[in-house]
Design an enzyme around this catalytic site. Structure first.
Site, PDB file in Angstrom:
ATOM      1  N   HIS A 153       0.848  -1.206   0.000  1.00  0.00           N
ATOM      2  CA  HIS A 153       0.000   0.000   0.000  1.00  0.00           C
ATOM      3  C   HIS A 153       0.883   1.256   0.000  1.00  0.00           C
ATOM      4  O   HIS A 153       0.638   2.205  -0.741  1.00  0.00           O
ATOM      5  CB  HIS A 153      -0.871   0.065   1.258  1.00  0.00           C
ATOM      6  CG  HIS A 153      -1.932  -0.995   1.374  1.00  0.00           C
ATOM      7  ND1 HIS A 153      -2.097  -1.762   2.503  1.00  0.00           N
ATOM      8  CD2 HIS A 153      -2.900  -1.398   0.511  1.00  0.00           C
ATOM      9  CE1 HIS A 153      -3.123  -2.582   2.330  1.00  0.00           C
ATOM     10  NE2 HIS A 153      -3.625  -2.391   1.135  1.00  0.00           N
ATOM     11  N   LYS A 165     -16.996  -7.055   6.472  1.00  0.00           N
ATOM     12  CA  LYS A 165     -15.742  -7.700   6.889  1.00  0.00           C
ATOM     13  C   LYS A 165     -15.548  -7.464   8.381  1.00  0.00           C
ATOM     14  O   LYS A 165     -15.856  -6.387   8.875  1.00  0.00           O
ATOM     15  CB  LYS A 165     -14.559  -7.065   6.152  1.00  0.00           C
ATOM     16  CG  LYS A 165     -14.355  -7.543   4.737  1.00  0.00           C
ATOM     17  CD  LYS A 165     -13.006  -7.019   4.225  1.00  0.00           C
ATOM     18  CE  LYS A 165     -12.852  -7.199   2.739  1.00  0.00           C
ATOM     19  NZ  LYS A 165     -11.677  -6.466   2.212  1.00  0.00           N
ATOM     20  N   ARG A 185      -2.204  -6.056  -8.156  1.00  0.00           N
ATOM     21  CA  ARG A 185      -1.116  -6.983  -7.853  1.00  0.00           C
ATOM     22  C   ARG A 185      -0.998  -8.068  -8.907  1.00  0.00           C
ATOM     23  O   ARG A 185       0.085  -8.439  -9.311  1.00  0.00           O
ATOM     24  CB  ARG A 185      -1.368  -7.681  -6.503  1.00  0.00           C
ATOM     25  CG  ARG A 185      -0.987  -6.861  -5.332  1.00  0.00           C
ATOM     26  CD  ARG A 185      -1.657  -7.363  -4.094  1.00  0.00           C
ATOM     27  NE  ARG A 185      -3.080  -7.132  -4.178  1.00  0.00           N
ATOM     28  CZ  ARG A 185      -3.895  -7.134  -3.149  1.00  0.00           C
ATOM     29  NH1 ARG A 185      -3.437  -7.407  -1.951  1.00  0.00           N
ATOM     30  NH2 ARG A 185      -5.166  -6.885  -3.300  1.00  0.00           N
ATOM     31  N   SER A 235      -2.985  -7.403   3.101  1.00  0.00           N
ATOM     32  CA  SER A 235      -3.209  -7.294   4.542  1.00  0.00           C
ATOM     33  C   SER A 235      -3.551  -8.673   5.119  1.00  0.00           C
ATOM     34  O   SER A 235      -3.110  -9.015   6.218  1.00  0.00           O
ATOM     35  CB  SER A 235      -4.360  -6.331   4.834  1.00  0.00           C
ATOM     36  OG  SER A 235      -4.058  -5.048   4.345  1.00  0.00           O
TER      37      SER A 235
END
Ligand code: ADP
Length: 161
Positions: free
Chosen positions: A17, A41, A90, A128
């Site tokens: 990040h 979440k 990514r 993460s």
């Protein structure tokens, strides 16, 4: 003045990040990193903790500010007159969901553009979730996150156990 927003969960912020933040901050006049309240979440860090870690790791970047929001990103961008959304990619696996979201955002708010930035190769594996998983099994995450995040994770681990 070109203001961009980089939205995400940042639970917690990783070196991947941070690399996107630094590169986006060089490309735009102002960058707002916005932490999303997502009640679907169950986060490890609450929004205040995530904001505070982001503030700490971006304190030397004068054109970066940190905020949080809930609900639709395009409502936030409209309210704050932001026309550029930055997303990091990514792998191909990120692309499908991000592509769909960019098209939905374009439909909801036609004058907003999504800019995709490719990850630095050495962070392509980093998320993460990976950081939290490795840490939960006692693995070393020092190369994955800034120092203050590693410290915060250590405290979180003690709090939880
Ligand atoms: P994650 O939990 O997968 O790290 P976030 O919602 O916090 O996801 O991510 C916010 C944004 O940052 C997304 O656009 C995501 O694709 C991007 N991102 C996350 N990790 C990286 C990385 N290692 N390199 C580049 N972009 C990343």
């Amino acid at each position: 003045m070109k203001t961009a927003i980089y939205p995400g969960s940042f639970d917690p912020v990783t070196n991947g990040h941070l690399d996107i933040i630094k590169r986006a901050a060089e490309s735009f006049d102002k960058l707002i990193v916005a932490v999303l309240y997502n009640n679907k979440k169950k986060p490890l860090f609450n929004v205040e903790e995530r904001v505070s870690l982001l503030k700490e790791v971006t304190k030397d970047l004068p054109n970066v500010s940190i905020d949080s929001f809930s609900g639709l990103l395009v409502d936030y961008t409209k309210e704050n007159d932001i026309k550029i959304i930055v997303k990091g990619l990514r792998a191909i696996s990120d692309f499908e969901a991000e592509f769909q979201m960019a098209l939905v955002n374009k439909k909801l708010c036609p004058d907003t553009e999504t800019f995709f930035m490719t990850t630095k190769a050495e962070y392509a594996y980093l998320s993460s979730s990976v950081v939290k998983e490795v840490h939960s099994f006692g693995g070393n995450i020092r190369e994955f996150v800034p120092q203050c995040v590693a410290e915060a994770l250590k405290h979180k681990h003690t709090e939880v156990s």
